[in-house]
Design a protein around this motif. Sequence first.
Motif, short mmCIF file in Angstrom:
data_model
loop_
_atom_site.label_atom_id
_atom_site.label_comp_id
_atom_site.label_asym_id
_atom_site.label_seq_id
_atom_site.Cartn_x
_atom_site.Cartn_y
_atom_site.Cartn_z
N ILE A 24 0.78 -1.35 -0.07
CA ILE A 24 0.18 0.34 0.00
C ILE A 24 0.85 1.34 -0.14
N ASP A 25 0.93 1.95 -0.87
CA ASP A 25 1.83 3.01 -0.92
C ASP A 25 0.55 4.22 -0.86
N PRO A 26 0.63 4.80 0.13
CA PRO A 26 -0.31 6.52 0.94
C PRO A 26 -0.60 7.09 0.11
N ASP A 27 0.30 7.16 -1.62
CA ASP A 27 -0.14 8.73 -2.27
C ASP A 27 -0.55 7.63 -3.28
N HIS A 28 -0.94 6.69 -3.76
CA HIS A 28 -0.93 5.73 -4.71
C HIS A 28 -2.35 4.64 -4.45
N THR A 55 3.75 12.25 -1.62
CA THR A 55 4.01 13.73 -1.55
C THR A 55 2.44 14.54 -0.73
N SER A 56 1.26 12.96 -0.16
CA SER A 56 0.32 13.69 0.49
C SER A 56 -0.13 11.96 1.44
N GLY A 57 -0.74 12.38 2.64
CA GLY A 57 -1.01 11.34 3.45
C GLY A 57 0.27 11.29 4.32
N ARG A 64 -2.62 3.53 11.40
CA ARG A 64 -3.53 3.29 12.16
C ARG A 64 -5.27 3.15 11.56
N GLN A 65 -5.06 3.63 10.62
CA GLN A 65 -6.24 3.03 9.69
C GLN A 65 -6.87 1.60 9.31
N LEU A 82 11.77 9.05 6.69
CA LEU A 82 11.42 9.83 6.81
C LEU A 82 9.99 9.35 6.84
N GLN A 83 10.06 7.65 6.79
CA GLN A 83 8.66 7.54 6.38
C GLN A 83 8.67 6.14 7.91
N ILE A 84 9.15 6.56 9.25
CA ILE A 84 9.40 5.77 10.02
C ILE A 84 8.09 5.91 10.97
#
Length: 248
Positions: A24-28, A55-57, A64-65, A82-84
Amino acid sequence: MLIRVYDSLVQKHQAGQKMLAVLIDPDHVENLEESVRRCNASGVDLIFLGGSLITSGSIDETIRQIKSLTDIPVLLFPGDELQISSEADALLLLSLISGRNADLLIGKHVIAAPYLKKSGLELIATGYMLIDGGKITTASYISGSVPIPADKPEIAMCTALAGEMLGLKLMYMDAGSGAANPVSEAMIQAVRKAVDTPIVVGGGIRSTAQAVAAWNAGADIVVVGNAIEDDNSLISDLMNTLQALQSI
Ligand code: 1GP
């Protein structure tokens, strides 16, 4: 007792049990809830979360969701330091061993190390290999690294071998998200023969036939990302195929 994620991967690897991970890519992701419900209903083994460029999310909020909808372990597959998030069950601590970019071999890890220590996250030291998938992917562009040529299984084999000798616990062969061609069976077989670690294969897998080819060639975990957004029934098709494969 809580079984750590890596221990459960090793147990399944040793038992010859194959796994499916959904990326799951939060952007896509168009409809996170729906994607997670499909993973849950089909019994997907793992959820990978991350992307080369977000770039978002928010990673924390996305996890959590996901966690409010399923018990499937969520593994961070970080595109950068940054993705920790300590909300995840584990983090693939990627070292880009196919590249010669010192930052992605050790530099970013040095910066992230104190945060990782504080996070309490389970860390899985992963030898990450980008393989040429027929087009320039975001992963190879952003990492500024040349992927291993698709027709050179011996390079992938020696790279994985060196990674294992250095103590890496998992090998991830990635043609890159949206690759035109997935990693070849010949290359997966060569790496499988060389190392004892569990092997993850992803990038450009869009059909059950391609997933089966990767599992049969020696992948323990097949990762599918993009294709699940385009084909609503792909997750359940893949899991049904995987269950049929295991019962042979
Ligand atoms: C990429 O292995 C993943 O890092 C998944 O790739 O999105 O092409 O399935 P796809």
